[in-house]
Design a protein around this motif. Structure first.
Motif, PDB file in Angstrom:
ATOM      1  N   GLN A  98       0.701  -1.225  -0.011  1.00  0.00           N
ATOM      2  CA  GLN A  98      -0.439   0.337  -0.156  1.00  0.00           C
ATOM      3  C   GLN A  98       0.615   1.305   0.044  1.00  0.00           C
ATOM      4  O   GLN A  98       1.692   1.111   1.266  1.00  0.00           O
ATOM      5  CB  GLN A  98      -1.140  -0.322   1.140  1.00  0.00           C
ATOM      6  N   THR A  99       0.355   1.757  -0.616  1.00  0.00           N
ATOM      7  CA  THR A  99       1.205   3.279  -1.084  1.00  0.00           C
ATOM      8  C   THR A  99       0.077   4.723  -0.423  1.00  0.00           C
ATOM      9  O   THR A  99      -0.875   4.276   0.105  1.00  0.00           O
ATOM     10  CB  THR A  99       1.503   3.934  -2.242  1.00  0.00           C
ATOM     11  N   ASP A 100       0.583   5.554  -0.253  1.00  0.00           N
ATOM     12  CA  ASP A 100      -0.230   6.331  -0.557  1.00  0.00           C
ATOM     13  C   ASP A 100      -1.617   6.466  -1.247  1.00  0.00           C
ATOM     14  O   ASP A 100      -2.373   8.074  -1.096  1.00  0.00           O
ATOM     15  CB  ASP A 100       0.686   8.366  -0.118  1.00  0.00           C
ATOM     16  N   PHE A 101      -1.214   6.431  -2.539  1.00  0.00           N
ATOM     17  CA  PHE A 101      -1.921   6.279  -3.425  1.00  0.00           C
ATOM     18  C   PHE A 101      -3.275   5.491  -4.584  1.00  0.00           C
ATOM     19  O   PHE A 101      -3.512   5.574  -4.703  1.00  0.00           O
ATOM     20  CB  PHE A 101      -1.438   6.999  -4.737  1.00  0.00           C
ATOM     21  N   GLY A 102      -2.237   3.997  -4.102  1.00  0.00           N
ATOM     22  CA  GLY A 102      -3.371   2.782  -4.178  1.00  0.00           C
ATOM     23  C   GLY A 102      -2.534   2.038  -3.760  1.00  0.00           C
ATOM     24  O   GLY A 102      -1.776   1.729  -2.507  1.00  0.00           O
ATOM     25  N   VAL A 103      -2.686   0.473  -4.308  1.00  0.00           N
ATOM     26  CA  VAL A 103      -2.256  -1.049  -3.324  1.00  0.00           C
ATOM     27  C   VAL A 103      -1.905  -1.696  -4.610  1.00  0.00           C
ATOM     28  O   VAL A 103      -2.573  -1.545  -5.428  1.00  0.00           O
ATOM     29  CB  VAL A 103      -3.882  -1.439  -2.775  1.00  0.00           C
ATOM     30  N   PHE A 104      -0.837  -2.318  -4.618  1.00  0.00           N
ATOM     31  CA  PHE A 104      -0.716  -3.596  -5.454  1.00  0.00           C
ATOM     32  C   PHE A 104      -0.749  -4.413  -4.760  1.00  0.00           C
ATOM     33  O   PHE A 104       0.106  -4.926  -3.720  1.00  0.00           O
ATOM     34  CB  PHE A 104       0.513  -3.095  -5.510  1.00  0.00           C
ATOM     35  N   ALA A 105      -1.444  -5.709  -5.601  1.00  0.00           N
ATOM     36  CA  ALA A 105      -1.662  -6.449  -4.912  1.00  0.00           C
ATOM     37  C   ALA A 105      -0.953  -8.040  -6.326  1.00  0.00           C
ATOM     38  O   ALA A 105      -1.727  -8.000  -7.234  1.00  0.00           O
ATOM     39  CB  ALA A 105      -3.201  -7.475  -4.232  1.00  0.00           C
ATOM     40  N   SER A 106      -0.449  -9.016  -5.536  1.00  0.00           N
ATOM     41  CA  SER A 106       0.056 -10.177  -6.211  1.00  0.00           C
ATOM     42  C   SER A 106      -0.399 -11.798  -5.350  1.00  0.00           C
ATOM     43  O   SER A 106      -0.492 -12.171  -4.612  1.00  0.00           O
ATOM     44  CB  SER A 106       1.954  -9.712  -5.486  1.00  0.00           C
ATOM     45  N   PHE A 107      -1.979 -11.782  -6.240  1.00  0.00           N
ATOM     46  CA  PHE A 107      -1.744 -13.554  -5.876  1.00  0.00           C
ATOM     47  C   PHE A 107      -0.618 -14.191  -6.103  1.00  0.00           C
ATOM     48  O   PHE A 107      -0.937 -14.225  -8.257  1.00  0.00           O
ATOM     49  CB  PHE A 107      -3.099 -13.344  -6.538  1.00  0.00           C
ATOM     50  N   ASP A 108      -0.667 -15.353  -5.816  1.00  0.00           N
ATOM     51  CA  ASP A 108       0.322 -16.536  -5.787  1.00  0.00           C
ATOM     52  C   ASP A 108       1.664 -16.262  -7.290  1.00  0.00           C
ATOM     53  O   ASP A 108       1.512 -17.001  -7.586  1.00  0.00           O
ATOM     54  CB  ASP A 108      -0.423 -17.572  -6.606  1.00  0.00           C
ATOM     55  N   ARG A 109       1.950 -14.817  -6.454  1.00  0.00           N
ATOM     56  CA  ARG A 109       3.002 -14.373  -7.558  1.00  0.00           C
ATOM     57  C   ARG A 109       2.759 -14.693  -8.537  1.00  0.00           C
ATOM     58  O   ARG A 109       3.656 -14.376  -9.950  1.00  0.00           O
ATOM     59  CB  ARG A 109       4.300 -15.037  -6.956  1.00  0.00           C
ATOM     60  N   ALA A 110       1.863 -14.289  -9.243  1.00  0.00           N
ATOM     61  CA  ALA A 110       1.328 -14.797 -10.716  1.00  0.00           C
ATOM     62  C   ALA A 110       0.777 -13.390 -11.562  1.00  0.00           C
ATOM     63  O   ALA A 110       1.084 -12.751 -12.285  1.00  0.00           O
ATOM     64  CB  ALA A 110       0.808 -15.663 -10.760  1.00  0.00           C
ATOM     65  N   ALA A 140     -12.286   0.674   5.455  1.00  0.00           N
ATOM     66  CA  ALA A 140     -12.886  -1.097   4.301  1.00  0.00           C
ATOM     67  C   ALA A 140     -12.152  -0.170   2.937  1.00  0.00           C
ATOM     68  O   ALA A 140     -12.242   0.556   2.960  1.00  0.00           O
ATOM     69  CB  ALA A 140     -13.596  -1.851   4.035  1.00  0.00           C
ATOM     70  N   LEU A 141     -11.318  -0.594   1.898  1.00  0.00           N
ATOM     71  CA  LEU A 141     -10.717  -0.477   0.465  1.00  0.00           C
ATOM     72  C   LEU A 141     -12.068  -1.295   0.431  1.00  0.00           C
ATOM     73  O   LEU A 141     -12.298  -2.196   0.563  1.00  0.00           O
ATOM     74  CB  LEU A 141      -9.357  -1.302   0.085  1.00  0.00           C
TER      75      LEU A 141
END
Length: 189
Positions: A98-110, A140-141
């Motif tokens: 999570q950054t100040d501007f958004g979220v990066f989500a990596s599912f199963d590294r793929a 909650a996001l």
């Protein structure tokens, strides 16, 4: 009397042609002290994913089944079922940044998904287009994605158990009709 009947009929026709709903833009700033970042493991990820609470509701009336068959027939086989499903990512292992501007989500590294807080834009997967809005509702996001038929995929991501548990509530609905409701629970890994 004749004019009243014509006016009533015209009103019903216009109401039946109402446009699909539009998703409202959400708050862009993240709440103070809330950070979803971490490495998370789906509970029961040992080849048998366990969802703590799972409810799948599919209407079973013959009228609804006939409507679904007709919709599939008109789509010429381009999509089966609700197209909003293609925007739902999942995995047993999850890494969130999570950054100040958004979220990066990596599912199963793929699979990597990026969402920006406060966005309201069109997203695509192949030929399928959808409106997406993201932002915060309390702690909650919320990520909402609506396909061209008005089906909405709503994801709510929030922390529980003093930040040691990440909960993801997933709901797919069209208006008041609920098609799917799932809760996934992730523990810090």
């Amino acid at each position: 009397m004749k004019w009243a009947s014509l006016l009533l009929a015209a009103t019903l026709v216009v109401a039946g042609c109402a446009a699909k709903p539009v998703l409202e833009t959400r708050a862009a700033g993240s709440p103070p002290g809330v950070n979803l970042s971490g490495t998370w493991i789906l509970r029961g990820a040992d080849n048998t994913p366990i969802v703590e609470r799972q409810t799948i509701i599919m209407p079973r009336t013959s009228a609804r089944s006939a409507e679904m068959r007709e919709r599939q027939r008109r789509s010429d086989g381009r999509t089966k079922g609700l197209s909003v499903h293609v925007f739902m990512e999942s995995g047993k292992k999850l890494k969130v940044t999570q950054t100040d501007f958004g979220v990066f989500a990596s599912f199963d590294r793929a699979i990597v998904e990026e969402v920006n807080f406060g966005e309201n834009r069109i997203v695509t997967v192949g030929p399928i287009k959808a409106q997406r809005v993201t932002g915060w509702e309390g702690d909650a996001l919320i990520i909402e994605t609506m396909d061209e038929e008005g089906n909405v995929l709503k994801e709510s991501w929030y922390l529980d158990d003093r930040g040691d548990v990440l909960v993801r509530d997933i709901l797919i609905h069209k208006g008041d009709v609920e098609h799917m409701s799932i809760q996934q629970v992730f523990d810090r890994g």
